[in-house]
Design a protein around this motif. Structure first.
Motif, PDB file in Angstrom:
ATOM      1  N   LEU A  84       0.845  -1.186   0.000  1.00  0.00           N
ATOM      2  CA  LEU A  84       0.000   0.000   0.000  1.00  0.00           C
ATOM      3  C   LEU A  84       0.879   1.232   0.000  1.00  0.00           C
ATOM      4  O   LEU A  84       1.641   1.462   0.948  1.00  0.00           O
ATOM      5  CB  LEU A  84      -0.912   0.014   1.235  1.00  0.00           C
ATOM      6  CG  LEU A  84      -1.706   1.312   1.498  1.00  0.00           C
ATOM      7  CD1 LEU A  84      -2.591   1.661   0.309  1.00  0.00           C
ATOM      8  CD2 LEU A  84      -2.523   1.194   2.777  1.00  0.00           C
ATOM      9  N   TYR A  85       0.794   2.011  -1.068  1.00  0.00           N
ATOM     10  CA  TYR A  85       1.565   3.247  -1.175  1.00  0.00           C
ATOM     11  C   TYR A  85       0.661   4.441  -0.908  1.00  0.00           C
ATOM     12  O   TYR A  85      -0.343   4.647  -1.595  1.00  0.00           O
ATOM     13  CB  TYR A  85       2.205   3.366  -2.559  1.00  0.00           C
ATOM     14  CG  TYR A  85       2.850   4.704  -2.829  1.00  0.00           C
ATOM     15  CD1 TYR A  85       3.800   5.237  -1.949  1.00  0.00           C
ATOM     16  CD2 TYR A  85       2.522   5.444  -3.962  1.00  0.00           C
ATOM     17  CE1 TYR A  85       4.391   6.453  -2.187  1.00  0.00           C
ATOM     18  CE2 TYR A  85       3.117   6.674  -4.220  1.00  0.00           C
ATOM     19  CZ  TYR A  85       4.051   7.178  -3.316  1.00  0.00           C
ATOM     20  OH  TYR A  85       4.642   8.400  -3.547  1.00  0.00           O
ATOM     21  N   LEU A  86       1.016   5.245   0.105  1.00  0.00           N
ATOM     22  CA  LEU A  86       0.290   6.463   0.453  1.00  0.00           C
ATOM     23  C   LEU A  86       1.067   7.640  -0.125  1.00  0.00           C
ATOM     24  O   LEU A  86       2.126   8.008   0.372  1.00  0.00           O
ATOM     25  CB  LEU A  86       0.133   6.578   1.967  1.00  0.00           C
ATOM     26  CG  LEU A  86      -0.611   5.414   2.625  1.00  0.00           C
ATOM     27  CD1 LEU A  86      -0.685   5.605   4.138  1.00  0.00           C
ATOM     28  CD2 LEU A  86      -2.022   5.264   2.045  1.00  0.00           C
ATOM     29  N   ALA A  87       0.520   8.231  -1.181  1.00  0.00           N
ATOM     30  CA  ALA A  87       1.269   9.147  -2.021  1.00  0.00           C
ATOM     31  C   ALA A  87       1.044  10.619  -1.684  1.00  0.00           C
ATOM     32  O   ALA A  87      -0.039  11.028  -1.271  1.00  0.00           O
ATOM     33  CB  ALA A  87       0.887   8.916  -3.489  1.00  0.00           C
ATOM     34  N   PHE A  88       2.081  11.402  -1.907  1.00  0.00           N
ATOM     35  CA  PHE A  88       2.034  12.862  -1.886  1.00  0.00           C
ATOM     36  C   PHE A  88       0.961  13.349  -2.856  1.00  0.00           C
ATOM     37  O   PHE A  88       0.720  12.753  -3.899  1.00  0.00           O
ATOM     38  CB  PHE A  88       3.417  13.370  -2.302  1.00  0.00           C
ATOM     39  CG  PHE A  88       3.583  14.855  -2.421  1.00  0.00           C
ATOM     40  CD1 PHE A  88       3.097  15.707  -1.443  1.00  0.00           C
ATOM     41  CD2 PHE A  88       4.275  15.398  -3.494  1.00  0.00           C
ATOM     42  CE1 PHE A  88       3.275  17.080  -1.544  1.00  0.00           C
ATOM     43  CE2 PHE A  88       4.466  16.762  -3.603  1.00  0.00           C
ATOM     44  CZ  PHE A  88       3.967  17.605  -2.632  1.00  0.00           C
ATOM     45  N   SER A  89       0.301  14.423  -2.511  1.00  0.00           N
ATOM     46  CA  SER A  89      -0.840  14.937  -3.271  1.00  0.00           C
ATOM     47  C   SER A  89      -0.568  15.074  -4.773  1.00  0.00           C
ATOM     48  O   SER A  89       0.415  15.692  -5.192  1.00  0.00           O
ATOM     49  CB  SER A  89      -1.262  16.305  -2.730  1.00  0.00           C
ATOM     50  OG  SER A  89      -2.274  16.861  -3.546  1.00  0.00           O
ATOM     51  N   SER A  90      -1.483  14.520  -5.573  1.00  0.00           N
ATOM     52  CA  SER A  90      -1.394  14.680  -7.029  1.00  0.00           C
ATOM     53  C   SER A  90      -1.658  16.119  -7.441  1.00  0.00           C
ATOM     54  O   SER A  90      -1.343  16.519  -8.569  1.00  0.00           O
ATOM     55  CB  SER A  90      -2.407  13.758  -7.718  1.00  0.00           C
ATOM     56  OG  SER A  90      -3.738  14.130  -7.377  1.00  0.00           O
ATOM     57  N   GLY A  91      -2.237  16.915  -6.546  1.00  0.00           N
ATOM     58  CA  GLY A  91      -2.476  18.323  -6.836  1.00  0.00           C
ATOM     59  C   GLY A  91      -1.234  19.175  -6.761  1.00  0.00           C
ATOM     60  O   GLY A  91      -1.243  20.338  -7.173  1.00  0.00           O
TER      61      GLY A  91
END
Length: 288
Positions: A84-91
């Motif tokens: 499970l990768y919790l990613a930095f905002s795509s915004g």
């Protein structure tokens, strides 16, 4: 058993992530023609970096590319361990899209690879608080799908209130116009910024002077505060210890039973905010 991974934009120290059993992918910063690795405090000289920010130097950052994601994900795929990768905002970055491309390429080779990616729509310790709780739920025995469901719900209630002390730094980064920076500096105007539903930073107000800006952060945090989702405050900052102490003291007076987690703003995020940024994170009753 499954592995949680995040990236250096969560601004949690590497030691804290290690204790949580969370892996991370570093970011890269360029300053004065040299590349440095944001490894969450393992080797990066943060005090040196703050001094450079105080001198109004403008570091640049690079998003994590597809190849880096594949290198990070493949060892777990090889072990048949769900990820499970919790990613930095795509915004704020194209890193999330690169992660999705990497997952697609890996699944071409290993169709049944279990890789899940959640766009946290968050940055700094806003992302960090989601990571901490996800790891806590994992340790409590919740499944990867249960953790994903919690993060997907909680991220919509995450409140991120930010102010900066250096308008010129925002102007160089393209966040505000040169005219606005010049006039704001003359009038001692401090911007009030929050992160919207798309995970983008929006300038939503202004305050005359640092003290009023900090008070606005506290007041906005208190508005519609929901401590049933997560009874914690997270506070990140790039220098200016006096302001940090003031915010912490006021939070403790208002909410003596609520833990406050504070860490320095990581160099990747601070590259875009400059010296003197204060960011306060909490959960709100309404979705952002």
């Amino acid at each position: 058993m499954y592995q949680i991974i995040t990236d250096a934009c969560c601004d949690l120290p590497a030691k804290a992530l290690d204790q949580l059993g969370v892996a991370y992918i570093p970011m890269t910063i360029e300053l004065d023609g040299k590349d440095y690795v944001d490894d969450l405090g393992q080797t990066f000289d943060y005090q040196w970096f703050l001094e450079n920010l105080k001198e109004n130097k403008q570091p640049t950052t690079s998003q994590i590319n597809v190849g880096q994601y594949m290198m990070a994900f493949k060892p777990y795929v090889a072990k048949r361990m769900p990820l499970l990768y919790l990613a930095f905002s795509s915004g704020l970055s194209g890193s999330y899209n690169s992660a999705m491309q990497a997952i697609a390429l890996i699944k071409e080779e290993v169709p049944d690879a279990e890789i899940y990616c959640v766009d946290t729509k968050a940055a700094s310790l806003g992302q960090g608080m989601l990571v901490v709780q996800a790891a806590t739920l994992q340790k409590e025995g919740q499944s990867i799908q249960e953790v994903i469901q919690w993060v997907e719900t909680a991220k919509n209630h995450l409140r991120s209130w930010v102010t900066v002390d250096d308008l010129n730094h925002l102007e160089r980064g393209g966040r505000i116009s040169k005219t606005a920076a010049t006039i704001g500096g003359l009038l001692n105007i401090k911007p009030i910024i929050h992160m919207d539903a798309e995970g983008k930073l929006q300038n939503v107000g202004k305050a005359r002077g640092r003290k009023k800006a900090l008070q606005t952060l506290l007041n906005e945090t208190e508005r519609n505060l929901d401590q049933t989702i997560l009874n914690q405050f997270y506070l990140s900052h790039s220098g200016d210890e006096a302001s940090v102490t003031e915010v912490v003291n006021q939070l403790q007076q208002r909410y003596p039973n609520t833990p406050i987690t504070r860490y320095p703003l990581g160099p990747t995020i601070a590259s875009h905010t400059g010296y003197g940024c204060i960011a306060l994170f909490s959960m709100g009753s309404q979705e952002r």
